[in-house]
Design an enzyme around this catalytic site. Sequence first.
Site, PDB file in Angstrom:
ATOM      1  N   ASP A   1       0.855  -1.181   0.000  1.00 44.84           N
ATOM      2  CA  ASP A   1       0.000   0.000   0.000  1.00 44.84           C
ATOM      3  C   ASP A   1       0.895   1.237   0.000  1.00 44.84           C
ATOM      4  O   ASP A   1       1.443   1.611   1.025  1.00 44.84           O
ATOM      5  CB  ASP A   1      -0.893  -0.033   1.250  1.00 44.84           C
ATOM      6  CG  ASP A   1      -1.784   1.196   1.352  1.00 44.84           C
ATOM      7  OD1 ASP A   1      -1.721   2.074   0.466  1.00 44.84           O
ATOM      8  OD2 ASP A   1      -2.550   1.270   2.334  1.00 44.84           O
TER       9      ASP A   1
ATOM     10  N   ASP B   1     -17.382   4.796  -0.553  1.00 45.53           N
ATOM     11  CA  ASP B   1     -16.130   4.412   0.097  1.00 45.53           C
ATOM     12  C   ASP B   1     -16.409   4.056   1.566  1.00 45.53           C
ATOM     13  O   ASP B   1     -17.567   3.999   2.000  1.00 45.53           O
ATOM     14  CB  ASP B   1     -15.128   5.582  -0.061  1.00 45.53           C
ATOM     15  CG  ASP B   1     -13.690   5.107  -0.063  1.00 45.53           C
ATOM     16  OD1 ASP B   1     -13.362   4.197   0.712  1.00 45.53           O
ATOM     17  OD2 ASP B   1     -12.863   5.664  -0.824  1.00 45.53           O
TER      18      ASP B   1
ATOM     19  N   ASP C   1     -10.603  -3.093  -1.593  1.00 45.35           N
ATOM     20  CA  ASP C   1      -9.427  -2.227  -1.484  1.00 45.35           C
ATOM     21  C   ASP C   1      -8.540  -2.752  -0.350  1.00 45.35           C
ATOM     22  O   ASP C   1      -8.941  -3.675   0.370  1.00 45.35           O
ATOM     23  CB  ASP C   1      -9.929  -0.799  -1.174  1.00 45.35           C
ATOM     24  CG  ASP C   1      -8.859   0.255  -1.364  1.00 45.35           C
ATOM     25  OD1 ASP C   1      -7.739  -0.087  -1.793  1.00 45.35           O
ATOM     26  OD2 ASP C   1      -9.141   1.433  -1.076  1.00 45.35           O
TER      27      ASP C   1
ATOM     28  N   ARG D   1      -7.496  -3.628  -5.666  1.00 43.36           N
ATOM     29  CA  ARG D   1      -6.216  -2.917  -5.760  1.00 43.36           C
ATOM     30  C   ARG D   1      -5.079  -3.932  -5.824  1.00 43.36           C
ATOM     31  O   ARG D   1      -4.247  -3.889  -6.717  1.00 43.36           O
ATOM     32  CB  ARG D   1      -6.042  -1.954  -4.590  1.00 43.36           C
ATOM     33  CG  ARG D   1      -4.959  -0.931  -4.887  1.00 43.36           C
ATOM     34  CD  ARG D   1      -4.924   0.179  -3.854  1.00 43.36           C
ATOM     35  NE  ARG D   1      -4.527  -0.313  -2.548  1.00 43.36           N
ATOM     36  CZ  ARG D   1      -4.489   0.443  -1.440  1.00 43.36           C
ATOM     37  NH1 ARG D   1      -4.824   1.717  -1.503  1.00 43.36           N
ATOM     38  NH2 ARG D   1      -4.134  -0.070  -0.291  1.00 43.36           N
TER      39      ARG D   1
ATOM     40  N   ASP E   1      -3.438   4.871  -5.495  1.00 41.70           N
ATOM     41  CA  ASP E   1      -3.526   6.214  -4.923  1.00 41.70           C
ATOM     42  C   ASP E   1      -2.602   7.189  -5.625  1.00 41.70           C
ATOM     43  O   ASP E   1      -1.566   7.600  -5.090  1.00 41.70           O
ATOM     44  CB  ASP E   1      -3.238   6.149  -3.420  1.00 41.70           C
ATOM     45  CG  ASP E   1      -4.249   5.257  -2.706  1.00 41.70           C
ATOM     46  OD1 ASP E   1      -5.271   4.913  -3.341  1.00 41.70           O
ATOM     47  OD2 ASP E   1      -4.023   4.891  -1.552  1.00 41.70           O
TER      48      ASP E   1
ATOM     49  N   HIS F   1     -12.448   9.539  -9.089  1.00 41.52           N
ATOM     50  CA  HIS F   1     -12.400   9.257  -7.655  1.00 41.52           C
ATOM     51  C   HIS F   1     -11.523  10.314  -6.995  1.00 41.52           C
ATOM     52  O   HIS F   1     -10.667  10.907  -7.647  1.00 41.52           O
ATOM     53  CB  HIS F   1     -11.831   7.845  -7.433  1.00 41.52           C
ATOM     54  CG  HIS F   1     -11.820   7.429  -5.987  1.00 41.52           C
ATOM     55  ND1 HIS F   1     -12.946   7.467  -5.201  1.00 41.52           N
ATOM     56  CD2 HIS F   1     -10.819   6.951  -5.201  1.00 41.52           C
ATOM     57  CE1 HIS F   1     -12.622   7.030  -3.981  1.00 41.52           C
ATOM     58  NE2 HIS F   1     -11.341   6.715  -3.954  1.00 41.52           N
TER      59      HIS F   1
END
Lengths: 522, 904
Positions: free
Chosen positions: B243, B387, B500, B559, B575, B633
Site C-alpha cells: 500500500d 467508500d 481495497d 487494488r 492512490d 475518484h
Amino acid sequence: SEVPRPLGVPLAKASLYQPRAGENSWTCLDGSRTIPFSHINDDYCDCADGSDEPGTAACPQGQFHCVNKGHQPVNIPSSQVQDGICDCCDGSDESETVGCPNTCLELGAAAAVQRRNAAELHKRGAERRQEMISRGKQMKAEREARRLELDQRRKEQELLRAEKEQLKQNAEALEAEAIEIFKEQQREVDADTAQAELEPQQMRQEASLTFVRYDTNKDGFVEVTELMVDMNLDRDRNGVVTVEEAKYFLDERERVDLDAFVTLAWPRIKSLQMLAEGLFQPPQPEEVTQQAEVTTEAIQPTPPKLSEEQAELAGDDDIEADEEGEEDQYDDEEPDVGVGEASPDVEDATPPNYDPETQRLIQQANEARNALEEVERSLREIQQEVNEIDEQNNKGYGLTEEWAVHDGQCYNFEDREYVYTLCPFDRASQKSRSGGPETTLGRWDKWSGEPKQYSQQKYTNGAACWNGPNRSAIINISCALEPKVTAVSEPNRCEYYFEFETPAACDSEAYQSESENLHDEL
Amino acid sequence: VDPGNFKTCEQSSFCRRSRKIQGSGSKYALIPGTLNTYADSLTADLVNKENHHQFAFKLEALEGSTFRLQIDEKQPLRPRYRVEHALKGPTQAGRIRVQRETDGEIVITSEKNKAVIHGDPFRIDFFENDVLVVSVNAKNWLYFEHLRQKAQEQTFHPPENENQQEQDAAVETPKAADTIDDPGAWEENFKSHHDSKPYGPEAVALDFSFPAAKVLFGIPEHADSFILKSTSGTDPYRLYNLDVFEYIVDSKMALYGSVPVIYGHGAQRTAGVYWQNAAETWVDIQTSETNVVSSLVNFVSGSQKTPPPAAHFMSESGIVDAFIMLGPKPMDAFKQYAALTGTHELPQLFALAYHQSRWNYNDERDVTSVSAKFDEYNIPMDTMWLDIEHTDGKRYFTWDKFKFPHPLAMIKNLTELGRHLVVIVDPHIKRDNNYFFHRDCTDRGYYVKTREGNDYEGWCWPGAASYPDFFNPVVREYYASQYALDKFQTVTADVMLWNDMNEPSVFNGPEITAPKDLIHFGNWEHRDVHNLYGHMHLMGSFAGLQQRDPNQRPFILTRAHFAGSQRYAAIWTGDNFADWSHLQHSVKMCLTEAVAGFSFCGADVGAFFGNPDTELLERWYQAGAFLPFFRAHAHIDTKRREPWLFPERTRQVIQNAVIKRYSYLPLWYTAFYELELTGEPVIRPLLAHYPLDKEAFGVDSQLLVQDRLLVRPVMQQGVSKVDVYFPAIDDKKNSDWWYDVDTYQRQERSGYVSVPVDDFKIPVWQRGGSIVPKKERQRRASTLMLHDPYTLIICLDRQGKAAGSLYLDDEKSYAYRQGQRIHVNYEFAHDQLVNSFVGKPKYKTLAWIERIVIAGLEKVPSSASITVNGVSQQLEVLQHDNTVVVRKPGVKMDVDFAIKLNFA
C-alpha cells in the site's frame, strides 16, 4: 389547445412544423437542410439542430416537450425519450409498451396544495415580517437619531478639547520650566542621574525607530490604519488587527504624534513586540531567518511594502497555529501575554523628591492633563459608538430593515455530533456535543444570494482546516413563521451549509408574482 | 511517499544474497542417468556441485507453444510452497519427442518448438522455429537455497517439531561449504519490525535471456515506462504487494499488484516467461539499450555484440516454477499467457461505462442529488460508489445508520434510472466483539495467525483489525456466504463490489503490510503467499457475488492483484496524485497491466490525492475515456470535483469526453467479449500489431484499442499540439491509413506527426481497414442504451476494404454462455458491406443499424441498396465532412444483409 403537431413539439412551436406549401418537404429550424416532411420523428436525425426529431431520441442535442396536462409542462433532453423511464407525468416520453401511468392530475393537485400552503405560509409569515420591518425601521431611526446626537456631542467635545489642550500646554510649560530648574540643581548632586536617564533615552530611540516604521505615509503621525498591518498587535489572534485593537495601542486615539507615541503607545507595543520576537523562534529555521531579516529591516526606516510583508508573515504563522478549535485556547491565554501587565514595568521609575513649588506645578499640569484626557476619552467613546452605528448601517438589514432584529441573536442546531450556532451578522460556529472548544466556521462577510441577494448569506475566514482552507459557511434562507436553523451540512470539506428559516424571508407579494410568472412561462 | 518506508534490495537479506550470485555464478548440473522421459515431459535430478544438494527437475510441454519448468528440492526438510489458484485450471499437456540424447545434452521437440537441455553447466535453450528465443540459466545465476537446520541446535524447539527432527537426522548433513553467513539469513529487522524467519534462508532465483529480443516489458505493477529499464546501478524491479500512497513515478518500487510475467520482444520474435512465485520477488533487468557501462565496454573492446536482454527473477521462498511462452508474435505470447492464467470474463456493460466515486459521498441525500445533477447537466453516468464512510465504523457489511438510514431506497433511486451502486468491502475486520463478522472469525478461528498461534492484530481503517485467512477454503466459503441477500440485507443484487486495501494494508506492519512470519492455512508462512493474499480475497468475493445471483456477472474492483486475479476483478492504479506525470503513467501502467492479463485497468480520473486544475482534470477525463476502466475518484481531503462545480467550458469538455466514451461502448463491449474468447488484450501497445517497427517499441503515451483505434491522449500542460507516432507495418516505413475520428482526415505515412489540439480534442484515429460499431444516441446510463440502434464506422484501407466485428447480448446475465448472443463480422469490399454471423445469432434484440459511415471512398455514390432475404430497397446516401453516410438501413442486428453502393 389540441392543435395537431408532431410529438414532443410545444404548442408555441406548432406552426413551425408544417410542410412547405405545395411540396411535401420541410426545412430544419436552423435552416441547414430541407428534408421530406415524413422524416420528422422518423427516428433518424437529419437536422444538425435536432429539430426534425422532437419526439424521438435520435438527435443528441434535442428537446422533448411534455404537455403534462393537469400539471406543469416541461422540456426534457431527448436522451430521456424512449429510455424506459417515465419522465413526463403524462407518460408521453415513452412508448405504450413501457406503460407509464399518467400522474399529472395527482401531481398537479398535490402541487396546487403545496402552492396554496406555501402561499398561506408566506402570507402569515409576511405579517410577522411586517413586525420585523417596523422594529427594524424603528431601530434604524433610533440609530440615526443617536448618530446625530453623537455628532453634536462630538463637536462640543472637540471644542472642549481645544480648550483643555491649551490649558494643558500652559500648565506643562510651567511644569517643564520648574522641573528644568529643579534638575539643574539636582544634576551635580545626583551622580546616578546620568545613568538613570540613559534608559528613557534608549527607550525613546527604540520608540522613535518604531514610530518611523509605522508611519508609512510619513505625515508625522501614526494612525490606526498604520498599526493595523502589524500582526503582532493581533491580540485576540483571530488573524486580523481590528480598529479596536489598534486603538488600544494608541491609547484609544485615532492617531498620535511622536511624543505621544513614545509616552503612551510604545510602552504597550514594546512588550508585544518583544513577545513576538520571542514567540516566532524555531521550530522552522527558515522562518526564523525570514523573521530575523524583517526585524533587521524594521530598524531602518522601512518602506511600506516590507511592513505589509511582515504582516502577512505573522498572519500566516497565526493561521497555522489556529488549527481546529485551538484559537480559543489562545484566547484563554490572553491575560498572560496582554499588555496590562507589561505597562507598569516601564513606568516604575520612582519620581524624584521635588520642592513644594515644583510639585504644585506638576500637580497642576497633571490635573490639566487629566482634564484633557477625560475629554479625549469621551471623544473616543463617541467615535466608538459612531463606528458601531456605521457598521450596523453597512451590514445591510434588507431592503426594508426586516433583518435588523436578527443582529445580536443566535440560533442553535444540534445534530448527532455537533451543536451549530448561527449568530446572524456576526458568526457561524460549531461545538462538539462531547465538549471541547468552539470552532469558528466563519465571520459575517456578505449577502450572497443569486439572483435574490437576500436569500443567502456568506460567513468567511473561519478557523483554518488541517491541510485545507479556512472554514466558511453559506446560509440558505427560506420563509417560516419562527426563526430557526433547520439543517447544517458539510458537502465540501470545511464548507458548511446552514438552512435558516425566518419570517424575514416571507414575502407574500413576491411569492405570488413569482409563481404567476412561473405559470405564465409554462 | 517516503521511499525510506520500503526496503531496498540491500535491506532485504534474500535479495542481497541472490543478487550476489551475479558476481560469481553458480554450479548446477544434471546428474547423468537420472533422466526420465514421458509423453509430455521429462524429469531429471539436478545437483548443486558445490554443496551436493539435490533437486528434482521437470520440463513439461504444454499446448500452445509453452513449456513449464519446475525445480524443487528432491527431499526438502519441509514442503516448499507451490502457488495455487493462479492458473485458471489444469494445464493442457502437449507432446514431446526426444530428438537426440548425448552426453550432457538432450534435445526435445514439441510441434515447431525445440528445447535443448545442457547438463553441465545446467542450461536450457528454447527455440521457436529454430530461432533461439529464451535461454534459461545462460548466465548461471540459478540460486536455490535448500532448507536447513539452524546451526545452533541448542535453541528452543516447540515439542511438535520433534518428529521432524528425527527425520532430519536421516538427511545428509550439510557440507562445510554450505553455510550462509548473511546476518539476515535467520532473522531480519527492518525499522522497528522483526522477522523471526524460523525456517532460515530459502530463496530461489533464476535468469532468463531473450536472444531474439531488443526490449523487455511486463512485470507490473510499477509506475514506470512500458519498456523495462536496465537495473544496472539501481535496485531491481520489486514485486511485493504494498500500500503505497502518492507513489513516485519513474520508479521500480513495488506497488499494489505483482504479476511476474515478462516478455522479450524483437522484430522477428516475441517470447514470454511467467515466473509463478507468490513470495516477495525482485527482478534484475539487463538490457543493452540503457546500460551505459556495457556499451562503453563494447565500444572499448570494439565488440559490436551486446549480451541479449535478460531478467533475473529472485524470490524469497517457494520453488522454481516457470512457464516459457514462445510466441512467436506479441499477440501469440499474450494469448499463451491468457491460456495459462485466464482473462477477465465479459463484464456487464455498465462496468465499462462511466463511474462516479469519491471518498466519500456524505449521505443518502448526497448520493441522490449527485445522480440527479448528472441528469440535470445531461452527462451520462452509470455507477455511484461508496467508500469506507458508508459503513458503521468501518465494519464492512454494515451501514452508518445515521448517514445512510435507508440504503435500499437509495439504491432504488439509482437503479430506477438504470444506474448501479458499488460499495467498498475491505479485508481488514474491526476487532469489536459486538460485530458479528469479528465474532464469527474469532470463534471459528478464521483469522490469520501469529507464529504463536494467536489471531494476528494489526491496525487499519477501523483501528485494531484482524485479517481473515482467505487461503482457507472454508473461510472463503464463509466470506462468500456473507453476500447472500438474506444476510447482507441492505443491498440488492445490483450492488457491486470494491475490494481495497487487500495487499493487505496494515498501517503498523512492516512496510505497511503483514509480517512475513504470520501463519496461514496449511501452515504456510505469510512469506510464502504474500502476493496471493489479495487474489484469495477476490476468490471469496467473486464466489459471493456469483452465489448471490448466479445469473448476473459480478463486477469487482481490486487494488492488490496477482497473476490470474484478472479472472475475478478489474484493477485501478491506486492512490495516484494530481499532476501531469501521474496522468501520463496511467497509460503506461495500464498498457503493462493489459499485456499481463489485466485489460480491465484504469486510473482515478482527476487523481486520488490533490486538487487538479481544470486543464488537468479535462485531460484526465479525456484519457480516462479511452482506458478500459473509467472512474473519477478523489480523496476525502480534496475539494469536490463533480463536473458542474467547474466553469461551463470545463463541464462541456468533460461532458464531451464522457459522451464519446459512451458512443464507443459497443466497441469496448465487443473487445471484452473477444478478450474472453481469445485472450487478446483489449488495449495494446503499438508493438502488438506493429512488431517490426523498432521506433514503436517504446511508445507508451499511445495505445491501441484492439487493432481498430489508435489513441494518443493529451497529457501535457498547455499544449496546442501533440506529436503522434503512426507505426510502420514493415521495415520500409509503410503505414496503415489512419482516420481522425472527428474529422476523418487521413494520415498515410508512418512516423511522428504534429497534430493540433484544442481543449475538446482527444486525438483518436481509426485504422483504415477496420469497421467500428458505435451507438451515437445519448442516454443517462449505458443500461438504457440496450435497444438503441448502432452506427457502423467503416474506414477503408488502400484496397478499399475494411472488416470488423460486433458482439451483443443482454449485457448483464450469463445467458450468453448458453448461446444467447450475437457475434457478427462485417466486411466491406468492392463497394459492398456484408455481415456474417459467428454461430447462430440467438439473442433477441430490438436494436438495428441506424447509419453507416464510410470514410476513404474515392467517389461519392448516388445511392445505396440494401438486400435482406432477397428483397432489395433503396437507401439515401448523404455526404458529410469527409465521409459518405448511408441513411437508416434499419436492418435488425440478427439479420443477414448486404448493402451495395450505387454510382451513377
